[in-house]
Write an enzyme that holds these catalytic residues in place. Structure first.
Site, PDB file in Angstrom:
ATOM      1  N   TYR A 233      -9.280  -5.341  12.606  1.00 49.47           N
ATOM      2  CA  TYR A 233      -8.572  -5.099  13.607  1.00 49.47           C
ATOM      3  C   TYR A 233      -8.440  -6.050  14.619  1.00 49.47           C
ATOM      4  O   TYR A 233      -9.140  -6.357  15.852  1.00 49.47           O
ATOM      5  CB  TYR A 233      -9.086  -3.869  14.578  1.00 49.47           C
ATOM      6  CG  TYR A 233      -9.268  -2.518  13.544  1.00 49.47           C
ATOM      7  CD1 TYR A 233      -8.528  -1.618  13.409  1.00 49.47           C
ATOM      8  CD2 TYR A 233     -10.626  -2.462  12.846  1.00 49.47           C
ATOM      9  CE1 TYR A 233      -8.506  -0.559  12.637  1.00 49.47           C
ATOM     10  CE2 TYR A 233     -10.801  -1.358  12.054  1.00 49.47           C
ATOM     11  CZ  TYR A 233      -9.716  -0.456  11.968  1.00 49.47           C
ATOM     12  OH  TYR A 233      -9.693   0.597  10.996  1.00 49.47           O
TER      13      TYR A 233
ATOM     14  N   GLU B  79       0.773  -1.141  -0.081  1.00 46.21           N
ATOM     15  CA  GLU B  79       0.009   0.145  -0.072  1.00 46.21           C
ATOM     16  C   GLU B  79       0.874   1.231  -0.027  1.00 46.21           C
ATOM     17  O   GLU B  79       2.058   1.538   0.561  1.00 46.21           O
ATOM     18  CB  GLU B  79      -0.633   0.028   1.126  1.00 46.21           C
ATOM     19  CG  GLU B  79      -1.854   1.192   1.502  1.00 46.21           C
ATOM     20  CD  GLU B  79      -2.557   1.142   2.591  1.00 46.21           C
ATOM     21  OE1 GLU B  79      -3.274   0.135   2.813  1.00 46.21           O
ATOM     22  OE2 GLU B  79      -2.241   2.138   3.678  1.00 46.21           O
TER      23      GLU B  79
END
Length: 318
Positions: free
Chosen positions: A180, A19
Site C-alpha cells: 500500500y 486482474e
C-alpha cells in the site's frame, strides 16, 4: 512459471498483466473470455483472478421470521483459473483470502491448485463482509495475511496441518502479497505497514502487488522505503484509470487513496463522461510511461471486467 521467473526472463523489459473477477453466479465463462480476448495481443505472462468472500442475506419465511443465510456471488476462483490456463496457455494467479475459509479449507484449495499446475498465489487478508463493521476471521481461519503466507510457506516446506497421514509432497508456490503506497487504512502509520510487509516477505512472499495509485512519486517512495527496510522482492504497480466522474468520490472512499489535484480538477472540468474517460486514460498512459522509465517490472491493471480502457492504454505503451 513463477512470477519472479517471468520478471527475470524479461531482462529488464516491463511486462503487461491484468486482474479480473470470476463470473457472477449463474453466468457462463464466456464473459471472462470476452474480457480477456481484447488484451491477449499484449502477451500477458499471467492473469490474476480475484476472490470475494461470502456475505449474508436475510430470507423472510411465511411466518415472518428472518433467516440469515451465507451465500457466494461468484463461482470458484480455482475453476476460473483452470479455464483461463486451458484456453490461453498463460499462468493464472488465484487470490487466496483469509475471510470465509478455515485452515483445512485453505489447505485443500492449495492442494487443488498444485494438482492443476498453478505455480503462483496472491495471499491476502481480504475485505470485511458488507454486513460486518470490521474484518471478522473465520473460526479456525487466519486473521492476517501473514498467517496465510506462513501456511503456504509451510506446505512449500512439506509441512501440512496434519502430519500423521504419511509422506507429504512439498508444494512450490510463488507467493505474492499486497502493498500500500499510501498506507493500509487500518494501519496507524506507514512504519507499521512496512513492519508487517517485511514480515510477510520474511515468511516467504516473493513479490508485491500494490494498491492502485495516481501519483508515481508515491510508488517511488514506497519502493525506496521497501529497499531501506530490506524488502528486495519485485514490486509490481497496480493501476486503474479513472473512467467516470463518480470515481473521484468512490475510489478514495473504497480504496483509501488520494487523487492528485491536477487530475481531479481536469475531471471536474469535463463536460461529458466521454471526456472524463479520455482524461483518465491519458493520465494513466503518462503514468505508465514514467513507471516504465522507473523500471517497474510489470504494469498490472485492475480491469474490473472492462478491457476497453486498459486496451487503449496498452496500445500506447506496449
Amino acid at each position: 512459471m513463477k512470477i519472479v521467473d517471468h520478471i527475470k526472463n524479461a531482462n529488464g523489459k516491463t511486462l503487461f498483466s491484468f486482474e479480473l473477477l470470476p463470473p457472477i453466479k449463474g453466468q457462463s465463462i464466456k464473459g471472462i473470455f470476452d474480457a480477456i480476448d481484447p488484451l491477449m495481443e499484449f502477451n500477458p505472462p499471467f492473469i490474476d483472478v480475484t476472490y470475494l468472500r461470502e456475505d449474508y442475506i436475510y430470507k423472510q419465511h411465511a411466518n415472518g421470521l428472518l433467516e440469515k443465510v451465507a451465500y457466494r456471488k461468484r463461482p470458484s476462483t480455482v475453476a476460473t483459473c483452470a479455464a483461463i490456463m486451458n484456453k490461453y496457455k498463460v499462468d493464472a494467479v488465484p487470490h487466496l483470502i483469509c475471510g470465509g475459509f478455515n485452515k483445512d479449507e485453505t489447505e485443500n484449495a492449495l492442494i487443488d491448485l498444485q494438482f492443476l499446475g498453478i505455480d503462483n498465489v496472491l495471499a491476502l487478508r481480504g475485505d470485511a463482509r458488507k454486513s460486518d463493521s470490521s474484518f471478522v476471521p473465520t473460526p479456525d481461519g487466519h486473521a492476517y495475511a501473514s498467517e496465510l503466507v506462513s501456511q503456504v510457506s509451510d506446505m512449500n516446506n512439506g509441512r501440512y496441518l496434519h502430519d500423521d497421514i504419511g509422506e507429504l509432497e512439498r508444494t512450490d508456490f510463488c507467493i505474492g502479497v499486497a502493498g500500500y503506497p499510501e498506507k493500509h487504512f487500518e494501519s496507524p502509520n506507514l512504519d507499521t505497514d512496512f513492519k508487517y510487509l517485511k514480515l510477510k516477505v520474511d515468511l516467504g512472499a516473493e513479490f508485491i502487488v500494490t494498491q492502485m495509485f495516481f501519483d508515481n512519486q508515491k510508488y517511488k517512495a514506497f519502493v525506496d522505503k521497501c529497499r531501506e527496510n530490506g524488502i528486495n522482492v519485485p514490486i509490481i504497480p497496480g493501476l486503474k484509470p479513472i473512467t467516470s466522474s463518480k470515481q473521484l468520490v468512490s475510489l478514495p472512499k473504497v480504496f483509501h487513496l488520494d487523487i492528485p489535484v491536477e487530475l481531479s480538477e481536469a475531471v471536474q472540468a469535463c463536460k461529458s463522461e466521454k471526456d472524463v474517460k479520455a482524461i483518465g486514460i491519458e493520465w494513466m498512459i503518462n503514468q505508465c510511461k514514467e513507471l516504465r522509465e522507473m523500471g517497474a517490472p510489470v504494469l498490472h491493471f485492475y480491469t474490473m471486467g472492462n478491457p476497453e480502457p486498459t486496451k487503449k492504454i496498452a496500445q500506447a505503451i506496449f
